[in-house]
Design a protein around this motif. Structure first.
Motif, PDB file in Angstrom:
ATOM      1  N   GLU A 169       0.843  -1.192   0.000  1.00  0.00           N
ATOM      2  CA  GLU A 169       0.000   0.000   0.000  1.00  0.00           C
ATOM      3  C   GLU A 169       0.878   1.242   0.000  1.00  0.00           C
ATOM      4  OE1 GLU A 169      -3.807   1.709   2.528  1.00  0.00           O
ATOM      5  OE2 GLU A 169      -2.918  -0.223   3.045  1.00  0.00           O
ATOM      6  N   CYS A 170       0.621   2.155  -0.904  1.00  0.00           N
ATOM      7  CA  CYS A 170       1.423   3.361  -1.021  1.00  0.00           C
ATOM      8  C   CYS A 170       0.582   4.611  -1.069  1.00  0.00           C
ATOM      9  CB  CYS A 170       2.184   3.365  -2.201  1.00  0.00           C
ATOM     10  SG  CYS A 170       2.952   2.930  -3.406  1.00  0.00           S
ATOM     11  N   TYR A 171       1.223   5.714  -0.709  1.00  0.00           N
ATOM     12  CA  TYR A 171       0.572   7.012  -0.695  1.00  0.00           C
ATOM     13  C   TYR A 171       1.463   8.010  -1.420  1.00  0.00           C
ATOM     14  CZ  TYR A 171      -2.043   4.677   2.929  1.00  0.00           C
ATOM     15  OH  TYR A 171      -2.806   3.774   3.611  1.00  0.00           O
ATOM     16  N   LEU A 172       0.829   8.959  -2.102  1.00  0.00           N
ATOM     17  CA  LEU A 172       1.566  10.030  -2.765  1.00  0.00           C
ATOM     18  C   LEU A 172       1.365  11.312  -1.963  1.00  0.00           C
ATOM     19  CD1 LEU A 172       0.727   9.354  -6.515  1.00  0.00           C
ATOM     20  CD2 LEU A 172       2.681   8.555  -5.189  1.00  0.00           C
ATOM     21  N   LYS A 173       2.440  11.778  -1.367  1.00  0.00           N
ATOM     22  CA  LYS A 173       2.381  12.997  -0.560  1.00  0.00           C
ATOM     23  C   LYS A 173       2.717  14.194  -1.447  1.00  0.00           C
ATOM     24  CE  LYS A 173       4.216  15.119   3.577  1.00  0.00           C
ATOM     25  NZ  LYS A 173       5.259  15.092   4.585  1.00  0.00           N
ATOM     26  N   ASP A 174       2.034  15.292  -1.260  1.00  0.00           N
ATOM     27  CA  ASP A 174       2.236  16.549  -1.995  1.00  0.00           C
ATOM     28  C   ASP A 174       1.886  16.434  -3.475  1.00  0.00           C
ATOM     29  OD1 ASP A 174       3.085  17.709   0.369  1.00  0.00           O
ATOM     30  OD2 ASP A 174       5.199  17.363  -0.045  1.00  0.00           O
ATOM     31  N   GLU A 175       1.018  15.504  -3.798  1.00  0.00           N
ATOM     32  CA  GLU A 175       0.610  15.303  -5.195  1.00  0.00           C
ATOM     33  C   GLU A 175      -0.179  16.509  -5.716  1.00  0.00           C
ATOM     34  OE1 GLU A 175      -2.426  12.405  -7.658  1.00  0.00           O
ATOM     35  OE2 GLU A 175      -2.118  12.073  -5.528  1.00  0.00           O
ATOM     36  N   ILE A 217       5.471   4.609   1.964  1.00  0.00           N
ATOM     37  CA  ILE A 217       4.919   3.304   2.341  1.00  0.00           C
ATOM     38  C   ILE A 217       5.164   3.087   3.828  1.00  0.00           C
ATOM     39  CG2 ILE A 217       5.277   2.320   0.039  1.00  0.00           C
ATOM     40  CD1 ILE A 217       7.708   0.835   1.176  1.00  0.00           C
ATOM     41  N   MET A 218       4.585   2.019   4.363  1.00  0.00           N
ATOM     42  CA  MET A 218       4.818   1.682   5.769  1.00  0.00           C
ATOM     43  C   MET A 218       6.256   1.188   5.936  1.00  0.00           C
ATOM     44  SD  MET A 218       1.991   2.491   7.087  1.00  0.00           S
ATOM     45  CE  MET A 218       1.984   1.832   8.732  1.00  0.00           C
ATOM     46  N   GLU A 219       6.847   1.518   7.058  1.00  0.00           N
ATOM     47  CA  GLU A 219       8.253   1.224   7.301  1.00  0.00           C
ATOM     48  C   GLU A 219       8.581  -0.272   7.194  1.00  0.00           C
ATOM     49  OE1 GLU A 219      11.536   2.978  10.349  1.00  0.00           O
ATOM     50  OE2 GLU A 219       9.679   2.246  11.251  1.00  0.00           O
ATOM     51  N   ASP A 220       7.692  -1.139   7.619  1.00  0.00           N
ATOM     52  CA  ASP A 220       7.984  -2.570   7.593  1.00  0.00           C
ATOM     53  C   ASP A 220       7.967  -3.156   6.171  1.00  0.00           C
ATOM     54  OD1 ASP A 220       5.233  -2.330   7.270  1.00  0.00           O
ATOM     55  OD2 ASP A 220       4.770  -4.116   8.476  1.00  0.00           O
ATOM     56  N   GLN A 221       7.471  -2.399   5.192  1.00  0.00           N
ATOM     57  CA  GLN A 221       7.425  -2.880   3.815  1.00  0.00           C
ATOM     58  C   GLN A 221       8.570  -2.358   2.948  1.00  0.00           C
ATOM     59  OE1 GLN A 221       3.440  -1.599   2.751  1.00  0.00           O
ATOM     60  NE2 GLN A 221       2.641  -3.651   3.172  1.00  0.00           N
ATOM     61  N   VAL A 222       9.455  -1.572   3.529  1.00  0.00           N
ATOM     62  CA  VAL A 222      10.552  -0.964   2.765  1.00  0.00           C
ATOM     63  C   VAL A 222      11.464  -1.998   2.102  1.00  0.00           C
ATOM     64  CG1 VAL A 222      12.634   0.476   2.962  1.00  0.00           C
ATOM     65  CG2 VAL A 222      10.501   1.218   4.012  1.00  0.00           C
ATOM     66  N   PRO A 223      11.950  -3.029   2.805  1.00  0.00           N
ATOM     67  CA  PRO A 223      12.847  -3.979   2.123  1.00  0.00           C
ATOM     68  C   PRO A 223      12.198  -4.643   0.903  1.00  0.00           C
ATOM     69  CG  PRO A 223      12.923  -4.319   4.499  1.00  0.00           C
ATOM     70  CD  PRO A 223      11.819  -3.358   4.227  1.00  0.00           C
ATOM     71  N   HIS A 224      10.940  -5.046   1.036  1.00  0.00           N
ATOM     72  CA  HIS A 224      10.240  -5.675  -0.086  1.00  0.00           C
ATOM     73  C   HIS A 224      10.068  -4.677  -1.235  1.00  0.00           C
ATOM     74  CE1 HIS A 224       7.711  -8.373  -2.289  1.00  0.00           C
ATOM     75  NE2 HIS A 224       6.597  -7.663  -2.089  1.00  0.00           N
ATOM     76  N   ALA A 225       9.725  -3.440  -0.918  1.00  0.00           N
ATOM     77  CA  ALA A 225       9.549  -2.409  -1.940  1.00  0.00           C
ATOM     78  C   ALA A 225      10.864  -2.104  -2.653  1.00  0.00           C
ATOM     79  CB  ALA A 225       8.989  -1.135  -1.311  1.00  0.00           C
ATOM     80  N   MET A 226      11.966  -2.063  -1.912  1.00  0.00           N
ATOM     81  CA  MET A 226      13.273  -1.799  -2.529  1.00  0.00           C
ATOM     82  C   MET A 226      13.656  -2.932  -3.486  1.00  0.00           C
ATOM     83  SD  MET A 226      14.358   1.096  -1.664  1.00  0.00           S
ATOM     84  CE  MET A 226      13.722   2.326  -0.583  1.00  0.00           C
ATOM     85  N   ASP A 227      13.357  -4.157  -3.109  1.00  0.00           N
ATOM     86  CA  ASP A 227      13.625  -5.294  -4.002  1.00  0.00           C
ATOM     87  C   ASP A 227      12.822  -5.171  -5.288  1.00  0.00           C
ATOM     88  OD1 ASP A 227      15.359  -6.357  -2.140  1.00  0.00           O
ATOM     89  OD2 ASP A 227      13.885  -7.771  -1.310  1.00  0.00           O
ATOM     90  N   ILE A 228      11.558  -4.803  -5.167  1.00  0.00           N
ATOM     91  CA  ILE A 228      10.694  -4.640  -6.342  1.00  0.00           C
ATOM     92  C   ILE A 228      11.208  -3.502  -7.222  1.00  0.00           C
ATOM     93  CG2 ILE A 228       8.380  -3.956  -7.098  1.00  0.00           C
ATOM     94  CD1 ILE A 228       7.348  -5.354  -4.522  1.00  0.00           C
TER      95      ILE A 228
END
Length: 126
Positions: free
Chosen positions: A29-35, A54-65
């Motif tokens: 789940e992601c959010y666009l800030k200042d869009e 994104i939520m902090e706990d999802q950062v490693p998975h997001a970086m891999d993607i």
């Protein structure tokens, strides 16, 4: 409770939407800030771009993607360049540089309103 963290920043709205779509298709789940503010003031004022969060706990998975899909990830020791408060032609007006961003916007708004009022007044005379 986890906190939201910024994982990317874009000046172009389409690029931010593409990353958001990619991450959401992978279940992040992601959010666009200042869009919205960047849409309104696009080329005149630099608010730091559209921030993908994104939520902090999802950062490693997001970086891999992101890495698997060709996004450049910042290195650990890479410093982020400070953002200029104003960009475009507005940043080239010397007397505005010394004011805070809010005052710069207010001055531009007032000058524009005065010029428009003068134009309307001059049009009514002739």
């Amino acid at each position: 409770m986890d906190k939201m963290v910024e994982i990317a920043r874009f000046q172009n709205q389409a690029e931010a939407f593409m990353l958001r779509s990619l991450l959401e298709s992978e279940g992040i789940e992601c959010y666009l800030k200042d869009e919205i503010i960047n849409q309104m003031y696009g080329g005149f004022v630099d608010f730091g771009g559209i921030k993908v969060q994104i939520m902090e706990d999802q950062v490693p998975h997001a970086m891999d993607i992101m890495q698997a899909n060709g996004y450049e990830l910042p290195k650990e020791d890479e410093a982020i360049a400070p953002l200029a408060p104003m960009s475009g032609f507005v940043g080239k007006i010397p007397f505005l540089r010394k004011f805070a961003l809010e005052k710069q916007l207010l001055i531009i708004l007032i000058v524009t309103a005065l010029l428009l009022a003068l134009l309307v007044y001059a049009g009514s005379i002739f």
